[in-house]
Design a protein around this motif. Structure first.
Motif, PDB file in Angstrom:
ATOM      1  N   LEU A 278      12.709 -17.888   8.858  1.00 24.99           N
ATOM      2  CA  LEU A 278      12.696 -17.999  10.311  1.00 24.99           C
ATOM      3  C   LEU A 278      11.747 -19.090  10.789  1.00 24.99           C
ATOM      4  CD1 LEU A 278      12.816 -14.389  11.807  1.00 24.99           C
ATOM      5  CD2 LEU A 278      14.558 -16.162  11.917  1.00 24.99           C
ATOM      6  N   ARG A 279      10.575 -19.156  10.186  1.00 23.75           N
ATOM      7  CA  ARG A 279       9.605 -20.182  10.595  1.00 23.75           C
ATOM      8  C   ARG A 279      10.175 -21.581  10.373  1.00 23.75           C
ATOM      9  NH1 ARG A 279       4.628 -18.673  12.022  1.00 23.75           N
ATOM     10  NH2 ARG A 279       3.943 -16.535  11.545  1.00 23.75           N
ATOM     11  N   SER A 280      10.779 -21.796   9.217  1.00 28.24           N
ATOM     12  CA  SER A 280      11.343 -23.102   8.909  1.00 28.24           C
ATOM     13  C   SER A 280      12.471 -23.450   9.875  1.00 28.24           C
ATOM     14  CB  SER A 280      11.856 -23.103   7.461  1.00 28.24           C
ATOM     15  OG  SER A 280      12.506 -24.313   7.168  1.00 28.24           O
ATOM     16  N   ALA A 281      13.364 -22.501  10.113  1.00 26.38           N
ATOM     17  CA  ALA A 281      14.483 -22.752  11.020  1.00 26.38           C
ATOM     18  C   ALA A 281      13.997 -22.974  12.444  1.00 26.38           C
ATOM     19  CB  ALA A 281      15.459 -21.580  10.967  1.00 26.38           C
ATOM     20  N   ALA A 282      12.990 -22.208  12.865  1.00 20.71           N
ATOM     21  CA  ALA A 282      12.493 -22.311  14.242  1.00 20.71           C
ATOM     22  C   ALA A 282      11.884 -23.683  14.512  1.00 20.71           C
ATOM     23  CB  ALA A 282      11.468 -21.217  14.513  1.00 20.71           C
ATOM     24  N   LEU A 283      11.169 -24.218  13.545  1.00 19.19           N
ATOM     25  CA  LEU A 283      10.584 -25.549  13.712  1.00 19.19           C
ATOM     26  C   LEU A 283      11.674 -26.602  13.877  1.00 19.19           C
ATOM     27  CD1 LEU A 283       7.632 -25.446  11.145  1.00 19.19           C
ATOM     28  CD2 LEU A 283       7.457 -25.648  13.630  1.00 19.19           C
ATOM     29  N   MET A 284      12.716 -26.489  13.064  1.00 19.54           N
ATOM     30  CA  MET A 284      13.830 -27.430  13.159  1.00 19.54           C
ATOM     31  C   MET A 284      14.516 -27.317  14.518  1.00 19.54           C
ATOM     32  SD  MET A 284      17.376 -27.382  13.096  1.00 19.54           S
ATOM     33  CE  MET A 284      17.723 -25.822  12.268  1.00 19.54           C
ATOM     34  N   LEU A 285      14.729 -26.088  14.962  1.00 22.69           N
ATOM     35  CA  LEU A 285      15.423 -25.873  16.233  1.00 22.69           C
ATOM     36  C   LEU A 285      14.589 -26.345  17.420  1.00 22.69           C
ATOM     37  CD1 LEU A 285      16.896 -22.331  15.524  1.00 22.69           C
ATOM     38  CD2 LEU A 285      18.191 -24.461  15.710  1.00 22.69           C
ATOM     39  N   ALA A 286      13.286 -26.128  17.344  1.00 22.67           N
ATOM     40  CA  ALA A 286      12.407 -26.571  18.431  1.00 22.67           C
ATOM     41  C   ALA A 286      12.444 -28.090  18.578  1.00 22.67           C
ATOM     42  CB  ALA A 286      10.983 -26.091  18.178  1.00 22.67           C
ATOM     43  N   GLN A 287      12.607 -28.782  17.462  1.00 31.24           N
ATOM     44  CA  GLN A 287      12.707 -30.249  17.515  1.00 31.24           C
ATOM     45  C   GLN A 287      14.074 -30.690  18.032  1.00 31.24           C
ATOM     46  OE1 GLN A 287      11.746 -31.617  13.581  1.00 31.24           O
ATOM     47  NE2 GLN A 287       9.630 -30.886  13.680  1.00 31.24           N
ATOM     48  N   ARG A 288      15.108 -29.961  17.617  1.00 32.32           N
ATOM     49  CA  ARG A 288      16.463 -30.334  18.020  1.00 32.32           C
ATOM     50  C   ARG A 288      16.724 -30.013  19.491  1.00 32.32           C
ATOM     51  NH1 ARG A 288      21.938 -29.818  14.583  1.00 32.32           N
ATOM     52  NH2 ARG A 288      23.470 -29.791  16.266  1.00 32.32           N
ATOM     53  N   TYR A 289      16.105 -28.915  19.983  1.00 34.18           N
ATOM     54  CA  TYR A 289      16.313 -28.480  21.365  1.00 34.18           C
ATOM     55  C   TYR A 289      14.955 -28.365  22.067  1.00 34.18           C
ATOM     56  CZ  TYR A 289      20.673 -27.039  19.105  1.00 34.18           C
ATOM     57  OH  TYR A 289      21.829 -27.002  18.372  1.00 34.18           O
ATOM     58  N   PRO A 290      14.359 -29.479  22.439  1.00 30.10           N
ATOM     59  CA  PRO A 290      12.992 -29.444  22.979  1.00 30.10           C
ATOM     60  C   PRO A 290      12.860 -28.682  24.288  1.00 30.10           C
ATOM     61  CG  PRO A 290      13.967 -31.634  23.197  1.00 30.10           C
ATOM     62  CD  PRO A 290      14.877 -30.855  22.311  1.00 30.10           C
ATOM     63  N   GLU A 291      13.950 -28.495  25.018  1.00 32.31           N
ATOM     64  CA  GLU A 291      13.881 -27.755  26.280  1.00 32.31           C
ATOM     65  C   GLU A 291      14.080 -26.250  26.091  1.00 32.31           C
ATOM     66  OE1 GLU A 291      12.959 -29.223  28.962  1.00 32.31           O
ATOM     67  OE2 GLU A 291      12.981 -31.208  28.023  1.00 32.31           O
ATOM     68  N   LEU A 292      14.353 -25.837  24.862  1.00 24.40           N
ATOM     69  CA  LEU A 292      14.698 -24.449  24.589  1.00 24.40           C
ATOM     70  C   LEU A 292      13.492 -23.684  24.045  1.00 24.40           C
ATOM     71  CD1 LEU A 292      17.176 -22.491  24.457  1.00 24.40           C
ATOM     72  CD2 LEU A 292      17.452 -23.215  22.069  1.00 24.40           C
ATOM     73  N   ALA A 293      13.243 -22.501  24.584  1.00 23.85           N
ATOM     74  CA  ALA A 293      12.197 -21.629  24.041  1.00 23.85           C
ATOM     75  C   ALA A 293      12.767 -20.915  22.812  1.00 23.85           C
ATOM     76  CB  ALA A 293      11.754 -20.615  25.084  1.00 23.85           C
ATOM     77  N   VAL A 294      12.213 -21.206  21.641  1.00 25.77           N
ATOM     78  CA  VAL A 294      12.652 -20.583  20.397  1.00 25.77           C
ATOM     79  C   VAL A 294      11.638 -19.498  20.038  1.00 25.77           C
ATOM     80  CG1 VAL A 294      13.245 -20.939  17.975  1.00 25.77           C
ATOM     81  CG2 VAL A 294      13.738 -22.732  19.661  1.00 25.77           C
ATOM     82  N   GLU A 295      12.091 -18.234  19.998  1.00 32.23           N
ATOM     83  CA  GLU A 295      11.188 -17.101  19.830  1.00 32.23           C
ATOM     84  C   GLU A 295      11.651 -16.218  18.668  1.00 32.23           C
ATOM     85  OE1 GLU A 295      11.071 -15.132  23.599  1.00 32.23           O
ATOM     86  OE2 GLU A 295      10.372 -16.915  24.679  1.00 32.23           O
ATOM     87  N   PRO A 296      11.326 -16.600  17.427  1.00 31.23           N
ATOM     88  CA  PRO A 296      11.798 -15.847  16.261  1.00 31.23           C
ATOM     89  C   PRO A 296      11.214 -14.434  16.223  1.00 31.23           C
ATOM     90  CG  PRO A 296      10.932 -18.004  15.645  1.00 31.23           C
ATOM     91  CD  PRO A 296      10.523 -17.770  17.052  1.00 31.23           C
ATOM     92  N   LEU A 297      12.039 -13.486  15.732  1.00 28.46           N
ATOM     93  CA  LEU A 297      11.636 -12.101  15.595  1.00 28.46           C
ATOM     94  C   LEU A 297      11.872 -11.674  14.144  1.00 28.46           C
ATOM     95  CD1 LEU A 297      10.788  -9.389  16.972  1.00 28.46           C
ATOM     96  CD2 LEU A 297      13.244  -8.959  17.319  1.00 28.46           C
TER      97      LEU A 297
END
Length: 327
Positions: free
Chosen positions: A123-142
């Motif tokens: 999740l941490r790895s994917a969340a970092l990638m997603l935060a870069q790809r979608y900078p306007e999106l709040a990514v909140e892994p659970l």
């Protein structure tokens, strides 16, 4: 980039409770007839690696079929759901979900993405990638088990919960009803569920998808015993078991079992358990139920969801169903 801070990972999974759950599952499953093991214990690091290999096998059609459906219908899913928060259960690397997120981003409605998985590292790895790809999106892994932690899903926003990959088919009928009911209870009226399901088709094609020529699926199922040997100090002789998949036409599911070729007494110190397994006896490790669209709509309705047939999309191999939580 907007300077959005690094995603904050919320952990609700208790490692000690998980260990206790393994013991309870093993005692219950290996003490039943037929003997069973819950499939969630397949997914240690090695099991996850093997399953990733399975999704790339030529015989295994569901992954790419679902991906094609998502590409074709993601814009409609974003429009019809009207969601501002997307939650994905069993998210893993969030690979296919990016197609959805692209469509929601293009529609300009999405504010938050909540991937849910038991693997914190993934999740941490994917969340970092997603935060870069979608900078306007709040990514909140659970970090949690979606069979236990639905009460921790976000509240407030209009939500779409994505449950993809045909994973719902790994639940037995009564488990499926309980899970869908609990999911409905965790959502607000109007929230949406996007469900990926395999469909009933020719039995030979179905069996081939779970009995690949490279033997990867067999190794994946056998890995369940490796997990028990490691986590519970068990002494399963892996060479004494053979992988046996078959199609159950009455239940319309693939049944994946391990058959003992020789009798053996297995000791599981971590579960305070001793099991005598006869030659020819089988352990059911996983099922994969296949669905008919009308039957799936009935199951969803019983759980509190409404699915419009116009929002069920299929290519004959796989299906996506968009349902809404009833008032």
């Amino acid at each position: 980039m907007t300077g959005r801070p690094e995603p904050v990972v919320r952990v609700v999974l208790d490692p000690e409770r998980a260990a206790g759950s393994l013991v309870a599952d093993v005692r219950r499953g290996l003490g039943s007839a037929p003997r069973t093991l819950p499939p969630k214990w397949l997914y240690d690091d090695r099991g996850s690696e093997l399953f990733d290999q399975i999704t790339r096998l030529p015989e295994y059609y569901p992954t790419e079929a679902e991906r094609r459906l998502l590409v074709e219908h993601a814009a409609a899913i974003a429009r019809v759901s009207g969601a501002t928060t997307v939650v994905e259960l069993g998210s893993g690397t969030s690979d296919k979900t990016r197609t959805l997120l692209d469509a929601f981003t293009a529609a300009g409605s999405l504010r938050r993405f909540v991937p849910v998985d038991v693997s914190e590292a993934t999740l941490r790895s994917a969340a970092l990638m997603l935060a870069q790809r979608y900078p306007e999106l709040a990514v909140e892994p659970l970090v949690g088990d979606f069979t236990l932690h639905l009460g921790h899903l976000p509240t407030g926003d209009r939500k779409l919960v994505a449950f993809l990959g045909g994973t719902i088919g790994n639940f037995y009928v009564e488990e499926r009803a309980a899970f869908l009911g609990a999911l409905a209870d965790s959502l607000d009226p109007g929230d949406a569920l996007l469900l990926g399901t395999d469909v009933v088709k020719d039995a030979d094609r179905l069996v081939a998808a779970y009995h690949d020529s490279a033997g990867v699926t067999a190794e994946f199922i056998l890995n369940s015993l490796t997990v028990l040997n490691r986590e519970l100090g068990a002494d399963f002789d892996l060479d004494a078991f053979v992988y046996v998949p078959f199609w159950d036409p009455a239940m319309e599911r693939i049944d994946m079992r391990l058959r003992a070729e020789t009798p053996q007494r297995v000791t599981l110190p971590g579960a305070d358990l001793v099991v005598d397994i006869a030659a020819g006896e089988e352990i059911r490790v996983e099922i994969s139920t296949k669905f008919r669209p009308e039957n799936l709509r009935d199951e969803l309705a019983a759980a509190g969801f409404s699915a419009d047939p116009a929002h069920q999309w299929t290519d004959g191999d796989f299906a996506l169903t968009l349902a809404h939580r009833l008032p």
